[in-house]
Design a protein around this motif. Structure first.
Motif, mmCIF file in Angstrom:
data_model
loop_
_atom_site.group_PDB
_atom_site.id
_atom_site.type_symbol
_atom_site.label_atom_id
_atom_site.label_comp_id
_atom_site.label_asym_id
_atom_site.label_seq_id
_atom_site.Cartn_x
_atom_site.Cartn_y
_atom_site.Cartn_z
ATOM 1 N N CYS A 606 32.225 43.894 38.244
ATOM 2 C CA CYS A 606 31.752 42.532 38.494
ATOM 3 C C CYS A 606 31.730 42.312 40.007
ATOM 4 O O CYS A 606 32.754 42.457 40.675
ATOM 5 N N LYS A 608 31.606 39.750 41.687
ATOM 6 C CA LYS A 608 32.358 38.570 42.141
ATOM 7 C C LYS A 608 33.829 38.890 42.395
ATOM 8 O O LYS A 608 34.466 38.272 43.222
ATOM 9 N N CYS A 609 34.386 39.818 41.636
ATOM 10 C CA CYS A 609 35.841 39.971 41.711
ATOM 11 C C CYS A 609 36.319 41.404 41.945
ATOM 12 O O CYS A 609 37.512 41.661 41.942
ATOM 13 N N GLY A 636 38.850 40.802 37.455
ATOM 14 C CA GLY A 636 38.652 39.837 36.356
ATOM 15 C C GLY A 636 38.532 38.433 36.890
ATOM 16 O O GLY A 636 39.346 38.002 37.704
ATOM 17 N N CYS A 637 37.495 37.748 36.470
ATOM 18 C CA CYS A 637 37.265 36.362 36.869
ATOM 19 C C CYS A 637 36.462 35.685 35.752
ATOM 20 O O CYS A 637 36.034 36.365 34.827
ATOM 21 N N GLU A 639 33.532 34.635 35.658
ATOM 22 C CA GLU A 639 32.170 35.164 35.649
ATOM 23 C C GLU A 639 32.015 36.354 34.697
ATOM 24 O O GLU A 639 30.981 36.547 34.078
ATOM 25 N N CYS A 640 33.068 37.169 34.584
ATOM 26 C CA CYS A 640 32.967 38.395 33.778
ATOM 27 C C CYS A 640 33.890 38.328 32.558
ATOM 28 O O CYS A 640 34.326 39.359 32.043
#
Ligand SMILES: [Zn+2]
Length: 712
Positions: A606, A608-609, A636-637, A639-640
């Motif tokens: 991901c 984002k993270c 892990g965030c 978004e995912c």
């Protein structure tokens, strides 16, 4: 006995020592008893091996050959026809003439052979194309339409010539052209078709078709083949068809209805007219209920759950019988809709509904991993499964055997197909729903995730005019997506592409796709045999699972076709071993294989993270790194969904077959030797490809470990 084999004593025979003991036929004095016989081998194969199928007698095929000692040709003919071959010697020049004669006249009318569609308006053209894709069929006619019309004095030679001339340019069926040009009327065409097919004409005008008969066949099937069920009599289903000798159509109807089919010749226009009338009515009666409206999933869910609880209690009181109309209006409908919508929103590829002793669990497969999405009270299992079975057209009363069905749903304004399969387990039926995202297969080559240099290799493999190209990898490694993308690239108006698949996962415009139907005897191998008679340029075989399929596929590749297929092997080089294990001769593999593409899907980190870190010592070893390098790991965030990954990308290993390698393969060299040569030639392995993805921050080391073994 073959009537045609007669030695002429007064003619000097071109016998040599080589051909002694083999009969000779003078082709200039020979006429084929059945003009469809040469098509047992098809034009391409016949010309390639300079042979012509003449007569079939029981299990024996009389084969005219320029070189009757050509074992390879005889072998090919035997493999393609499944008949015993009786070769006869013919004069080379006369053979060529005969071939021109046989294939030239038939080629003019082939469109008619496969369609027998009567007349096409501009309006119908679109529908027609759709149908063509599926209905291109192994139709067998005794006589050519043009000849019949001439013998009936409906047209003259000149008119036929003209029509054939137009057909060359327009691609329309001959019958349609003759009609349009005003050479014949519909009555004459139908009567010729009657003679051609040996099936009597049935006038649909004013015929009342009972509702329960109409409902036996679904709309799609009816339109695909232009047919309509008319009545049931003495256990037979009478079906009016525009092409009453289309074997696929008859088979499909038989399978769909369970009835033996009596085909009747009917006017295609009238069939369409009838269908329109019937289904228009239905559309008006039935409001759109397939559209899943926008649902506020989180809020709705608790409410629905309560309602279901109540519902279930009610169900229990009525002795656990499920009434369809009750279910239709129940909150369960909303729950099922939510499950589908949620699966799409979360990009799931499969929905699993699993029955356990004390609960029913729903899991989604997202990016290749199963994720639990909800656990439900055991009580709702039955109605949940029932609802899914209803909308996928399965028998809800039958719970003891596995069933397969399909659902088409519109979600977020996009059309999705779902394939549903049920399986009785210890604690009830398990349902797996596969999301067939048609657009998911709709990728361009650049979206497949090839590195630039891989793309060049892949292109060069696909540019071979003939030969076999294999895509290998375990289930779920994205092989189909790669094949579909390749086919879409190769699909051009002047190229005939035929595929046999199990299942057909997505349709490609302009490609003739055939679904394997084992019950009806349509296997990979039998479809391939039929293909070779339909003059294809490119063939795709969904999977090579057995020796027979492997041999015909390879034979097709050698005889001038480009064949694409998949194999279950771990890496590219092993596919050579796999084919040999199946019983294919190494020299056949050597002369046909042009390239192998092994692939795996790894999850994308991901963006984002993902977290950067310095590769540890053991990791450097795996990645063959000599200095400190930054790589990434998942975190892990929201978004995912907390998994640290989003989406997947393919890692490839592309083996191109060099002439040196061909030599090794035909000598049956050890697979290690071939692998070494491939590496010397610059092949990048799956782990190399994964390493590259890791170094570019696209995936993680743990993903690499999950798809390739590292001790190489
Ligand atoms: Zn994330």
């Amino acid at each position: 006995m073959f009537v045609a084999v007669e030695k002429k004593t007064n003619e000097p025979l071109p016998f040599s020592v080589e051909t002694e003991g083999i009969d000779y036929i003078d082709l200039s004095e020979y006429s084929l008893p059945d003009k469809s016989i040469p098509y047992l081998l098809g034009e391409k194969i016949s010309r390639k091996f300079e042979m012509l199928a003449l007569e079939k007698n029981g299990n024996e095929l009389l084969l005219a050959m320029k070189d009757p000692k050509n074992i390879f040709a005889i072998d090919s003919a035997a493999l393609i026809t499944s008949l015993d071959i009786k070769p006869v010697l013919v004069d080379a020049e006369k053979l060529m003439q005969k071939m021109d004669e046989v294939f030239y006249t038939q080629k003019q009318e082939q469109t008619v052979i496969s369609q027998a569609v009567l007349e096409i308006d501009e309006k119908e053209k679109e529908q027609e194309k759709e149908r063509e894709k599926k209905a291109e069929s192994p139709t067998v006619y005794k006589e050519m339409l043009g000849n019949i019309l001439i013998s009936q004095n409906a047209i003259d030679e000149e008119q036929l010539e003209k029509a054939l001339e137009i057909q060359k340019k327009s691609d329309l069926p001959l019958g349609a052209i003759l009609l349009r040009e005003g050479y014949i009327n519909k009555q004459q065409l139908l009567s010729a078709l009657e003679e051609q097919t040996g099936i009597s004409y049935f006038d649909l005008n004013g015929v009342e078709i009972p509702d329960d008969v109409i409902k036996l066949i679904d709309k799609k099937l009816a339109y695909t083949y232009t047919l309509i069920p008319v009545k049931i009599e003495n256990e037979f289903l009478y079906v009016a068809m525009s092409d009453p000798v289309n074997i696929y159509a008859i088979d499909d109807v038989r399978l769909a209805t369970g009835y033996e089919v009596k085909p009747m010749l009917a006017d295609g226009d009238l069939i369409i007219e009838k269908l329109e009338a019937i289904y228009k009515q239905e559309i008006e009666e039935e409001p759109e209920n397939e559209q899943i409206e926008e649902i506020d999933f989180e809020n709705e869910f608790e409410k629905v759950k309560e309602e279901i609880e109540i519902e279930v209690k009610k169900e229990e009181q009525v002795e656990k019988t499920i009434n369809i109309s009750d279910v239709e209006n129940a909150p369960i409908v909303r729950l099922v809709n939510m499950i589908f919508k949620s699966a799409i929103d979360k990009r799931a590829s499969d929905i699993h509904i699993e029955a356990y002793e004390d609960c029913v669990m729903i899991r989604f497969r997202i990016d290749g991993q199963l994720v639990e999405v909800m656990k439900q009270d055991k009580k709702i299992q039955q109605i949940l499964v029932a609802r899914i079975k209803i909308i996928s057209g399965l028998n809800i009363a039958e719970k003891r055997i596995p069933q397969d069905g399909r659902i088409a749903l519109k979600i977020n304004n996009k059309n999705y197909d779902f394939r549903v399969s049920t399986l009785p387990t210890m604690f009830g039926e398990k349902v797996v729903i596969r999301v067939l995202d048609k657009d998911g297969f709709n990728k361009t080559k650049n979206e497949l995730g090839f590195f630039e240099d891989d793309l060049v290799k892949f292109d060069s493999i696909l540019s071979h005019p003939h030969g076999i190209v294999l895509v290998t990898g375990p289930t779920g490694s994205g092989k189909s997506t790669t094949l579909y993308t390749a086919l879409r690239e190769l699909c051009k108006p002047n190229v005939n592409i035929m595929t046999v698949e199990d299942p057909v996962e997505a349709t490609i415009r302009g490609v003739n796709q055939v679904q394997v139907n084992v019950k009806a005897g349509l296997t990979f191998a039998s479809a391939l045999r039929a293909f070779l008679r339909q003059d294809p340029d490119i063939i795709m075989v969904g999977e090579i699972r057995d020796r027979e399929t492997a041999e015909i596929a390879i034979r097709a590749a050698i005889t001038g076709h480009l064949v694409l297929s998949t194999l279950h092997t771990n890496d590219s080089v092993s596919s050579i071993d796999r084919l040999i294990d199946m019983g294919v001769e190494p020299f056949l593999i050597a002369s046909s294989l042009v390239g192998v593409l092994a692939q795996r899907l790894v999850r994308r980190l991901c963006p984002k993270c993902k977290q950067e870190y310095i590769a540890k010592e053991h990791e450097m070893k795996i990645l063959k790194l000599s200095e400190e390098t930054k790589i990434y790991k998942p975190a892990g965030c929201p978004e995912c969904n907390g998994s640290g990954y989003k989406g997947r990308i393919a890692a490839y290993e592309i083996l191109t077959i060099s002439s040196e390698m061909r030599e090794l393969i035909s000598q049956n060299a050890p697979i290690e030797t071939i692998r070494q040569l491939a590496l010397q030639n610059g092949m990048r392995t799956l782990s190399d490809s994964c390493t590259r993805l890791i170094l570019e921050g696209i995936t993680s080391l743990e993903e690499m470990m999950s798809v390739v073994s590292i001790n190489e």
